[in-house]
Design a protein around this motif. Structure first.
Motif, PDB file in Angstrom:
ATOM      1  N   PRO A  10      13.183   1.251  17.707  1.00 25.82           N
ATOM      2  CA  PRO A  10      11.781   1.548  18.069  1.00 25.82           C
ATOM      3  C   PRO A  10      11.570   3.000  18.504  1.00 25.82           C
ATOM      4  N   ALA A  11      12.604   3.657  19.019  1.00 22.39           N
ATOM      5  CA  ALA A  11      12.448   5.047  19.446  1.00 22.39           C
ATOM      6  C   ALA A  11      12.184   5.970  18.266  1.00 22.39           C
ATOM      7  N   LEU A  12      12.624   5.591  17.084  1.00 18.98           N
ATOM      8  CA  LEU A  12      12.355   6.412  15.904  1.00 18.98           C
ATOM      9  C   LEU A  12      10.890   6.344  15.483  1.00 18.98           C
ATOM     10  N   LEU A  13      10.256   5.216  15.756  1.00 16.90           N
ATOM     11  CA  LEU A  13       8.918   4.971  15.240  1.00 16.90           C
ATOM     12  C   LEU A  13       7.819   5.280  16.240  1.00 16.90           C
ATOM     13  N   ARG A  14       8.172   5.751  17.399  1.00 14.59           N
ATOM     14  CA  ARG A  14       7.120   6.033  18.401  1.00 14.59           C
ATOM     15  C   ARG A  14       6.396   7.324  18.041  1.00 14.59           C
ATOM     16  N   PRO A  15       5.175   7.520  18.580  1.00 16.77           N
ATOM     17  CA  PRO A  15       4.442   8.768  18.333  1.00 16.77           C
ATOM     18  C   PRO A  15       5.248   9.982  18.792  1.00 16.77           C
ATOM     19  N   GLY A  16       5.222  11.028  17.980  1.00 16.66           N
ATOM     20  CA  GLY A  16       5.997  12.219  18.253  1.00 16.66           C
ATOM     21  C   GLY A  16       7.264  12.308  17.439  1.00 16.66           C
ATOM     22  N   ARG A  17       7.641  11.226  16.794  1.00 14.26           N
ATOM     23  CA  ARG A  17       8.804  11.245  15.895  1.00 14.26           C
ATOM     24  C   ARG A  17       8.326  10.806  14.518  1.00 14.26           C
ATOM     25  N   PHE A  18       8.778   9.650  14.056  1.00 11.08           N
ATOM     26  CA  PHE A  18       8.236   9.143  12.797  1.00 11.08           C
ATOM     27  C   PHE A  18       6.976   8.354  13.117  1.00 11.08           C
ATOM     28  N   ASP A  19       5.912   9.088  13.388  1.00  5.10           N
ATOM     29  CA  ASP A  19       4.690   8.442  13.843  1.00  5.10           C
ATOM     30  C   ASP A  19       3.737   8.133  12.702  1.00  5.10           C
ATOM     31  N   ARG A  20       4.135   8.354  11.473  1.00  7.90           N
ATOM     32  CA  ARG A  20       3.296   7.974  10.338  1.00  7.90           C
ATOM     33  C   ARG A  20       4.170   7.267   9.298  1.00  7.90           C
ATOM     34  N   GLN A  21       3.763   6.069   8.929  1.00 15.19           N
ATOM     35  CA  GLN A  21       4.464   5.309   7.913  1.00 15.19           C
ATOM     36  C   GLN A  21       3.601   5.226   6.660  1.00 15.19           C
ATOM     37  N   VAL A  22       4.181   5.610   5.556  1.00 16.25           N
ATOM     38  CA  VAL A  22       3.499   5.559   4.261  1.00 16.25           C
ATOM     39  C   VAL A  22       4.174   4.476   3.431  1.00 16.25           C
ATOM     40  N   VAL A  23       3.427   3.464   3.113  1.00 12.25           N
ATOM     41  CA  VAL A  23       3.966   2.344   2.345  1.00 12.25           C
ATOM     42  C   VAL A  23       3.918   2.691   0.860  1.00 12.25           C
ATOM     43  N   VAL A  24       5.058   2.583   0.211  1.00  8.48           N
ATOM     44  CA  VAL A  24       5.166   2.810  -1.236  1.00  8.48           C
ATOM     45  C   VAL A  24       5.430   1.440  -1.875  1.00  8.48           C
ATOM     46  N   PRO A  25       4.386   0.717  -2.265  1.00  6.11           N
ATOM     47  CA  PRO A  25       4.575  -0.661  -2.749  1.00  6.11           C
ATOM     48  C   PRO A  25       5.006  -0.682  -4.209  1.00  6.11           C
ATOM     49  N   LEU A  26       5.223  -1.875  -4.695  1.00  5.12           N
ATOM     50  CA  LEU A  26       5.482  -2.048  -6.122  1.00  5.12           C
ATOM     51  C   LEU A  26       4.229  -1.664  -6.900  1.00  5.12           C
ATOM     52  N   PRO A  27       4.379  -1.027  -8.038  1.00  5.13           N
ATOM     53  CA  PRO A  27       3.206  -0.528  -8.766  1.00  5.13           C
ATOM     54  C   PRO A  27       2.339  -1.651  -9.330  1.00  5.13           C
ATOM     55  N   GLU A  28       1.026  -1.399  -9.353  1.00  2.37           N
ATOM     56  CA  GLU A  28       0.085  -2.319  -9.985  1.00  2.37           C
ATOM     57  C   GLU A  28       0.104  -2.122 -11.505  1.00  2.37           C
ATOM     58  N   SER A  29      -0.747  -2.873 -12.200  1.00  4.17           N
ATOM     59  CA  SER A  29      -0.733  -2.840 -13.667  1.00  4.17           C
ATOM     60  C   SER A  29      -1.049  -1.443 -14.205  1.00  4.17           C
ATOM     61  N   GLU A  30      -2.098  -0.797 -13.667  1.00  3.43           N
ATOM     62  CA  GLU A  30      -2.445   0.548 -14.141  1.00  3.43           C
ATOM     63  C   GLU A  30      -1.357   1.554 -13.801  1.00  3.43           C
ATOM     64  N   GLU A  31      -0.746   1.406 -12.624  1.00  2.00           N
ATOM     65  CA  GLU A  31       0.340   2.314 -12.256  1.00  2.00           C
ATOM     66  C   GLU A  31       1.571   2.079 -13.126  1.00  2.00           C
ATOM     67  N   ARG A  32       1.836   0.832 -13.464  1.00  2.23           N
ATOM     68  CA  ARG A  32       2.965   0.556 -14.367  1.00  2.23           C
ATOM     69  C   ARG A  32       2.720   1.176 -15.735  1.00  2.23           C
ATOM     70  N   LEU A  33       1.479   1.165 -16.183  1.00  2.00           N
ATOM     71  CA  LEU A  33       1.152   1.788 -17.462  1.00  2.00           C
ATOM     72  C   LEU A  33       1.427   3.291 -17.414  1.00  2.00           C
ATOM     73  N   ALA A  34       1.035   3.937 -16.322  1.00  2.00           N
ATOM     74  CA  ALA A  34       1.294   5.379 -16.197  1.00  2.00           C
ATOM     75  C   ALA A  34       2.787   5.669 -16.133  1.00  2.00           C
ATOM     76  N   ILE A  35       3.541   4.819 -15.437  1.00  2.00           N
ATOM     77  CA  ILE A  35       4.994   5.013 -15.346  1.00  2.00           C
ATOM     78  C   ILE A  35       5.641   4.820 -16.711  1.00  2.00           C
ATOM     79  N   LEU A  36       5.192   3.815 -17.454  1.00  2.00           N
ATOM     80  CA  LEU A  36       5.740   3.586 -18.792  1.00  2.00           C
ATOM     81  C   LEU A  36       5.468   4.776 -19.714  1.00  2.00           C
ATOM     82  N   LYS A  37       4.286   5.365 -19.588  1.00  2.00           N
ATOM     83  CA  LYS A  37       3.970   6.525 -20.429  1.00  2.00           C
ATOM     84  C   LYS A  37       4.893   7.696 -20.114  1.00  2.00           C
ATOM     85  N   VAL A  38       5.241   7.862 -18.842  1.00  2.00           N
ATOM     86  CA  VAL A  38       6.152   8.947 -18.471  1.00  2.00           C
ATOM     87  C   VAL A  38       7.532   8.727 -19.073  1.00  2.00           C
ATOM     88  N   HIS A  39       8.026   7.515 -18.989  1.00  2.00           N
ATOM     89  CA  HIS A  39       9.376   7.231 -19.485  1.00  2.00           C
ATOM     90  C   HIS A  39       9.420   7.136 -21.011  1.00  2.00           C
TER      91      HIS A  39
END
Length: 640
Positions: free
Chosen positions: A337-366
């Motif tokens: 919990p000390a890592l996640l308190r304000p002043g340290r890692f005080d912002r969490q950005v969730v990177v979820p599994l891609p949706e259908s449109e995002e999967r399409l963009a990823i497929l185009k890149v690959h």
């Protein structure tokens, strides 16, 4: 006006450019240092070999030819070597010659008499070795002795330098001169990009935040499943901001020596401060950031000291210094919990599994560097791959390309993507596994039970493909393509339980006995029903109560935790789980009895063709409903 980029970081201590003093000492006149030793060795070898070669050319004669020349009066004088019996001489015409005489006993007395009679001048010599040849063995032994001590000294220096540098950070720097990764290289994830754009703006224009008194978060924690591109996003932030990027994994801090992890953390932050503006990225931070004191016997002392040092260093610099720390993990629940308190890692950005449109963009890149056929629709592929991460999609495209190469095609067709998806979702087909006719029929009815329930029930995921070919660890597979869902209703979960039990109940309906093939189905159904009662509040008797799954992360943590519910409540939970499973089992039995003819048709189709698709399953079920009286009697193989 944009601020100027910071100058490139100076080279680390102990490392100088090739044009410095170290480069001058390492190379002499553009040649490596060892070339001098090679030159000395070649000269020494030339001196040694010079003593073994005659200075003048001589004609080789056999002893018989030499004796004949003496009798003919052609020999003027000879010189006999007492060591090896070699004879060197000169003919009357001035020609030099050499021959080999007898060693033991010398030249026979008769031959000596002939030499005297012919007036040949005979002399005996005992040559002594040259000075170099005499001292060469001593030089070789002495040289090997000295070389051994030099090698030992350099080895010791290398080990000492390694020990002295063991506390140095192992972070890999990526400066602004290298081709950077930007947000354009990250397909999809527009929401994630928007959320961390503030970090990029702060590193580009820190004066805007300083004027208004705003502070940028010191630490940004990227949270998401494996393969979603957290590391790529962190590099894109550094590329967009145009600042140096220090990348290190959590395991790089750990070493067998005590205090090394803390020393490396200090060196990492000191290096970042020397760069001015920089991004420190720690991948898999959960390896050093786990909860302190959790589990049986406490935590790992070295890991805790490393974590304490990291917490201290994060408190030791201000956000206005231009240093931002980013980290990635897929297990935020085990972080301290000390890592996640304000002043340290005080912002969490969730990177979820891609949706259908995002999967399409990823497929185009690959697929940019792939040669696709005209029948390939990436939009259809994206819709048919729910739950896949960016790494899974990259693997899918590569598998499709491999199938195309194996088939000898010069383009990737749609069938290759279908084969690759089956390979990724279901596993590799086991061609060498042979099943008896009886086992094939049992497997066919088992998979037909799953397929019929999935095709008939209104809330179940649609059937994509059914096969009785051994695939992966299974003897047969019924593949469903789930729709894009973010919440799961109770009716959907109950239909999922019916589908899971379809194989077992189909065996009961047809043969009246069960087999071991439903082991995995029963395990999944029990786990799903338990979550319905204990976590999702889908039981009237238990009511609106929820408890965690009970799977503790650390060994012994459950021993320290208090009991969440009483024994009476545990008994009620067990009874409710049993009730749900029995109710859905009866639903499954009723469904298969109502569609018995369709079950037989699907099983027969599997026995004939081994693999059928979802559309064929629906057609056979409708055929069974409409022409039940015209179907022939079922012939089956008994299990006795």
């Amino acid at each position: 006006m944009q601020p100027q980029s910071p100058p490139p970081p100076p080279p680390p201590p102990g490392r100088e450019s090739k044009g410095g003093a170290r480069g001058a000492s390492a190379r002499l006149g553009g040649l490596p240092r060892w070339s001098l030793w090679v030159l000395v060795g070649v000269l020494l070898l030339g001196f040694v070999l010079a003593g073994f070669f005659p200075s003048e050319p001589r004609e080789d004669l056999t002893y018989s030819e030499f004796r004949t020349a003496v009798l003919d009066g052609q020999v003027q004088d000879i010189e006999i070597d007492n060591n090896n019996g070699d004879i060197d001489g000169e003919l009357e015409d001035g020609t030099l010659f050499t021959t080999t005489g007898p060693v033991d006993g010398g030249i026979p007395d008769e031959d000596l008499r002939i030499l005297r009679d012919q007036g040949v001048e005979v002399s005996y010599v005992t040559p002594s070795p040259s000075f170099i040849a005499a001292i060469l063995p001593y030089i070789i032994v002495f040289g090997l002795f000295i070389g051994f001590f030099i090698w030992m000294q350099r080895r010791a220096q290398g080990q000492m330098s390694g020990v002295m540098n063991i506390g140095k950070s192992k972070a890999k720097p990526y400066d602004t001169e290298r081709p950077g990764t930007t947000f354009d290289d990250v397909a999809g994830y527009e929401g994630v990009k928007q959320e961390i754009t503030e970090v990029v703006d702060f590193l580009r224009h820190p004066e805007k935040f300083a004027e208004i008194g705003a502070r940028i978060p010191k630490g940004v924690l990227l949270v998401g499943p494996p393969g979603t591109g957290k590391t790529l996003i962190a590099r894109a932030v550094a590329g967009e901001a145009g600042v140096p990027f220090l990348s290190v994994t959590g395991s790089d801090f750990m070493e067998m020596f005590v205090g090394v992890g803390a020393s490396r953390v200090r060196d990492l932050f000191q290096t970042a401060k020397k760069m001015g503006k920089a991004i420190i990225f720690v991948d898999e931070i959960d390896s050093i950031g786990r909860k302190r004191g959790a589990g049986l016997g406490g935590g790992h002392d070295e890991r805790e000291q490393t974590l304490n040092q990291m917490l201290s260093e994060m408190d030791g610099f201000e956000a206005t210094e231009g240093i931002v720390m980013m980290a990635a993990t897929n297990r935020p629940d085990i972080l301290d919990p000390a890592l996640l308190r304000p002043g340290r890692f005080d912002r969490q950005v969730v990177v979820p599994l891609p949706e259908s449109e995002e999967r399409l963009a990823i497929l185009k890149v690959h697929c940019k560097s792939k040669r696709l056929a005209a029948d390939v629709d990436l939009n259809t592929v994206a819709k048919g791959t729910p739950g896949m991460s960016g790494a899974d999609l990259a693997n899918l495209v590569n598998e499709a390309a491999l199938y195309a190469v194996r088939a000898g095609d010069d383009e990737i067709h749609n069938r290759h993507f279908d084969m690759a998806r089956d390979r990724v979702l279901m596993g590799q087909r086991r061609e060498s596994m042979a099943l008896s006719d009886q086992e094939k029929e049992v497997i066919a009815y088992h998979e037909a039970g799953h397929a019929v329930c999935a095709a008939v029930l209104p809330h179940a995921d649609p059937v994509h493909k059914v096969t009785i070919l051994p695939t992966g660890m299974a003897l047969g597979v019924t593949q469903q393509l789930p729709e894009e869902r973010h919440i799961y209703r109770q009716d959907y979960i109950e239909d999922s339980l019916v589908v899971r039990m379809g194989g077992r109940i189909a065996e009961e309906v047809v043969y009246g006995v069960y087999s071991t093939g439903a082991n995995n189905d029963l395990t999944g159904a029990t786990d799903l029903a338990t979550k319905m009662v204990r976590e999702w509040g889908m039981s009237e008797r238990v009511g609106p109560q929820a408890w965690s799954g009970g799977n503790q992360v650390f060994l012994g943590e459950s021993m320290m935790a208090s009991k969440e519910y009483s024994d009476d409540t545990a008994r009620v939970i067990d009874e409710e789980v049993e009730r749900i499973l029995r109710e859905q089992q009866q639903r499954c039995r009723d469904t298969l009895h109502e569609n018995r003819n369709g079950l037989d048709l699907v099983a027969r189709a599997l026995l004939e063709r081994e693999t059928i698709d979802g559309a064929e399953v629906s057609r056979l079920i409708e055929l069974g409903r409409g022409t039940a009286e015209e179907l022939p009697e079922r012939e089956s193989v008994t299990t006795d």
